[in-house]
Design a protein around this motif. Structure first.
Motif, short mmCIF file in Angstrom:
data_model
loop_
_atom_site.label_atom_id
_atom_site.label_comp_id
_atom_site.label_asym_id
_atom_site.label_seq_id
_atom_site.Cartn_x
_atom_site.Cartn_y
_atom_site.Cartn_z
N ARG A 42 85.14 3.89 1.82
CA ARG A 42 84.50 3.38 0.63
C ARG A 42 85.18 2.08 0.22
O ARG A 42 86.37 2.03 -0.02
CB ARG A 42 84.58 4.39 -0.52
CG ARG A 42 83.98 5.74 -0.13
CD ARG A 42 83.62 6.58 -1.31
NE ARG A 42 84.57 6.50 -2.39
CZ ARG A 42 84.97 7.56 -3.10
NH1 ARG A 42 84.56 8.74 -2.79
NH2 ARG A 42 85.80 7.40 -4.12
N HIS A 43 84.38 1.03 0.12
CA HIS A 43 84.87 -0.28 -0.31
C HIS A 43 84.21 -0.58 -1.63
O HIS A 43 83.07 -1.02 -1.68
CB HIS A 43 84.54 -1.34 0.73
CG HIS A 43 84.99 -0.97 2.10
ND1 HIS A 43 86.30 -0.99 2.48
CD2 HIS A 43 84.30 -0.53 3.19
CE1 HIS A 43 86.42 -0.61 3.74
NE2 HIS A 43 85.21 -0.32 4.18
N ARG A 44 84.91 -0.31 -2.71
CA ARG A 44 84.28 -0.36 -4.03
C ARG A 44 84.46 -1.72 -4.67
O ARG A 44 85.51 -2.31 -4.64
CB ARG A 44 84.89 0.72 -4.94
CG ARG A 44 84.36 0.69 -6.37
CD ARG A 44 84.87 1.87 -7.16
NE ARG A 44 84.43 3.11 -6.59
CZ ARG A 44 84.79 4.31 -7.06
NH1 ARG A 44 85.60 4.39 -8.09
NH2 ARG A 44 84.35 5.40 -6.49
N ARG B 284 83.90 -2.78 -8.42
CA ARG B 284 83.58 -2.23 -9.74
C ARG B 284 83.40 -3.35 -10.75
O ARG B 284 84.26 -4.19 -10.93
CB ARG B 284 84.68 -1.26 -10.18
CG ARG B 284 84.55 -0.80 -11.60
CD ARG B 284 85.35 0.48 -11.87
NE ARG B 284 84.78 1.61 -11.19
CZ ARG B 284 85.22 2.86 -11.35
NH1 ARG B 284 86.21 3.11 -12.17
NH2 ARG B 284 84.67 3.85 -10.69
N ASN C 193 81.17 11.47 -6.19
CA ASN C 193 81.54 10.18 -6.75
C ASN C 193 80.76 9.90 -8.03
O ASN C 193 81.29 9.32 -8.99
CB ASN C 193 81.28 9.07 -5.71
CG ASN C 193 82.06 7.80 -6.02
OD1 ASN C 193 82.90 7.79 -6.91
ND2 ASN C 193 81.78 6.76 -5.28
N SER D 253 72.55 6.94 -8.63
CA SER D 253 72.97 6.33 -7.37
C SER D 253 71.73 6.12 -6.52
O SER D 253 70.88 7.01 -6.42
CB SER D 253 73.98 7.21 -6.63
OG SER D 253 73.43 8.48 -6.33
N ASP E 264 78.63 -0.11 -9.73
CA ASP E 264 79.63 0.06 -8.68
C ASP E 264 78.92 0.10 -7.34
O ASP E 264 77.76 0.51 -7.24
CB ASP E 264 80.41 1.37 -8.85
CG ASP E 264 81.23 1.39 -10.11
OD1 ASP E 264 82.23 0.68 -10.14
OD2 ASP E 264 80.86 2.12 -11.05
N ASP F 182 79.55 1.41 -3.27
CA ASP F 182 80.36 2.06 -2.24
C ASP F 182 79.65 1.94 -0.90
O ASP F 182 78.41 1.86 -0.84
CB ASP F 182 80.55 3.55 -2.56
CG ASP F 182 81.72 3.78 -3.51
OD1 ASP F 182 82.29 2.79 -3.97
OD2 ASP F 182 82.04 4.95 -3.78
N ARG F 183 80.40 1.92 0.16
CA ARG F 183 79.82 1.88 1.50
C ARG F 183 80.40 3.04 2.30
O ARG F 183 81.61 3.20 2.40
CB ARG F 183 80.12 0.55 2.18
CG ARG F 183 79.50 0.42 3.57
CD ARG F 183 79.66 -0.98 4.14
NE ARG F 183 78.69 -1.90 3.56
CZ ARG F 183 78.98 -2.81 2.64
NH1 ARG F 183 80.22 -2.92 2.19
NH2 ARG F 183 78.04 -3.61 2.17
N TYR F 184 79.52 3.87 2.84
CA TYR F 184 79.91 5.03 3.63
C TYR F 184 79.50 4.79 5.09
O TYR F 184 78.40 4.32 5.35
CB TYR F 184 79.25 6.30 3.13
CG TYR F 184 79.55 6.63 1.69
CD1 TYR F 184 80.56 7.51 1.34
CD2 TYR F 184 78.80 6.07 0.65
CE1 TYR F 184 80.83 7.82 0.02
CE2 TYR F 184 79.07 6.36 -0.68
CZ TYR F 184 80.08 7.24 -0.99
OH TYR F 184 80.35 7.53 -2.31
N GLN G 226 74.91 2.09 2.22
CA GLN G 226 75.39 1.41 1.03
C GLN G 226 74.80 2.10 -0.20
O GLN G 226 73.58 2.28 -0.30
CB GLN G 226 74.97 -0.06 1.03
CG GLN G 226 75.51 -0.86 -0.16
CD GLN G 226 74.92 -2.25 -0.24
OE1 GLN G 226 73.71 -2.43 -0.13
NE2 GLN G 226 75.77 -3.25 -0.41
#
Length: 350
Positions: free
Chosen positions: A16-18, A20, A81, A197, A250, A252-254, A312
């Protein structure tokens, strides 16, 4: 979920590259694709263009109800999350509404967060609601839970009736996302919280590239195989257009590893996330599909033989306006200038 997709789901890498940063609603209705095969609405929306076939998406959700596993590592990670944001709030949310998508994962992972006492779960698929009810009966954790069949585009929820409205991976399939978010805001009590999300535009970028190249090679052109998704830069504007106060976004990337492109498709079907575009091509030629899989493996394959897929996820937070909330000062009301601040603290260049 098929065994291959089940194995893939267990191999989710949470990389996860957050980033914020900080009246009554319309009654439940069903849009008929048979009455509007050209992508126009069925007479209830003033002729607005429809991007997604909601009847088809309902069938996708029906299929996902029996194909889904009780746990899915990707859906669980996104839901967990999303629920983490409740722990950042000092207030409790006794009544909550959870819309479609991976609401089952939200229900399973609540674990007392947010002070939720009464949870209402809604989905456009009667089969999915039936599945959730069966799982809830087996859980037996004492949380008062209600189930309704309804469409996110026409929320059958009274105005100012909920302390919290959540949507986990569901709203990106609505034809009028700002309109759906406005209805969510109206369903909230003053100072109520909206959490959502949605999948972002970089989702499955590897598959998009491979499919495009394969179509160009085998068919001499491209047709829409994957649904359009919102970009990160649009999320804040969506919250503002819907009238939410204190908007926050926010990202996140999974990354999920699969054994093949076929496993990706199986997983998407089990999540109810397959293509529902009106303008989709109804047939995918076998040689194009095989070429897509080969190109995917050639371009993105890893040393262990698996292929990665990017998801994403854009998280959106907003509040229904209330007098107790912080408000921005009016322009021109500042009592200290930037030049005074610079004189007081100095400058790195002095």
């Amino acid at each position: 979920m098929a065994s291959g997709a089940a194995a893939a789901a267990r191999r989710v890498l949470l990389l996860r590259h957050r980033n914020r940063g900080h009246q009554n609603l319309l009654p439940a209705q069903h849009f008929s694709s048979a009455a509007a095969a050209d992508g126009l609405d069925g007479g209830d929306g003033g002729g607005r263009v429809k991007i997604f076939d909601r009847d088809l998406k309902r069938r996708h959700r029906d299929r996902a109800a029996w194909a889904m596993r009780e746990t899915d590592a990707l859906a669980d990670a996104v839901a967990d999350n999303l629920l983490d944001r409740l722990e950042d709030c000092r207030k409790a949310f006794p009544s909550a509404l959870c819309l479609g998508g991976s609401a089952g994962a939200v229900r399973r992972l609540i674990r007392g967060r947010g002070g939720i006492e009464k949870l209402t779960m809604m989905d456009m698929s009667a089969e999915m609601v039936k599945k959730w009810r069966e799982l809830d009966n087996a859980a037996g954790d004492g949380l008062e839970t209600h189930f309704i069949v309804g469409d996110e585009e026409f929320l059958p929820i009274k105005e100012s009736s909920q302390d919290l409205v959540m949507s986990c991976l569901g709203l990106h399939w609505t034809n009028d996302l700002p309109g759906a978010m406005i209805q969510c805001r109206l369903a909230l009590k003053p100072d109520g919280l909206f959490l959502a999300s949605i999948l972002g535009g970089d989702t499955l970028k590897e598959l998009r590239i491979a499919c495009t190249i394969a179509q160009m090679e085998r068919e001499g052109g491209i047709s829409p195989r994957m649904s359009p998704l919102a970009q990160v830069r649009d999320a804040g504007n969506l919250l503002s257009r819907a009238g939410f106060a204190l908007p926050g976004v926010d990202v996140d990337r999974y990354t999920v590893k699969y054994n093949s492109a076929l496993e990706i498709v199986e997983h998407l079907r089990a999540m109810g996330e397959t293509n529902a575009l009106f303008q989709r091509s109804p047939i995918l030629k076998r040689d194009t599909a095989l070429a897509t899989a080969a190109i995917y493996q050639s371009m993105f394959g890893l040393e262990d033989g698996t292929i990665p897929a990017t998801f994403q996820v854009i998280y959106m937070t907003g509040w229904r306006e209330h007098s107790s909330q912080q408000k921005a000062k009016q322009r021109g009301s500042a009592t200290v200038s930037f030049s005074d601040i610079r004189k007081q603290f100095g400058s790195d260049q002095d």
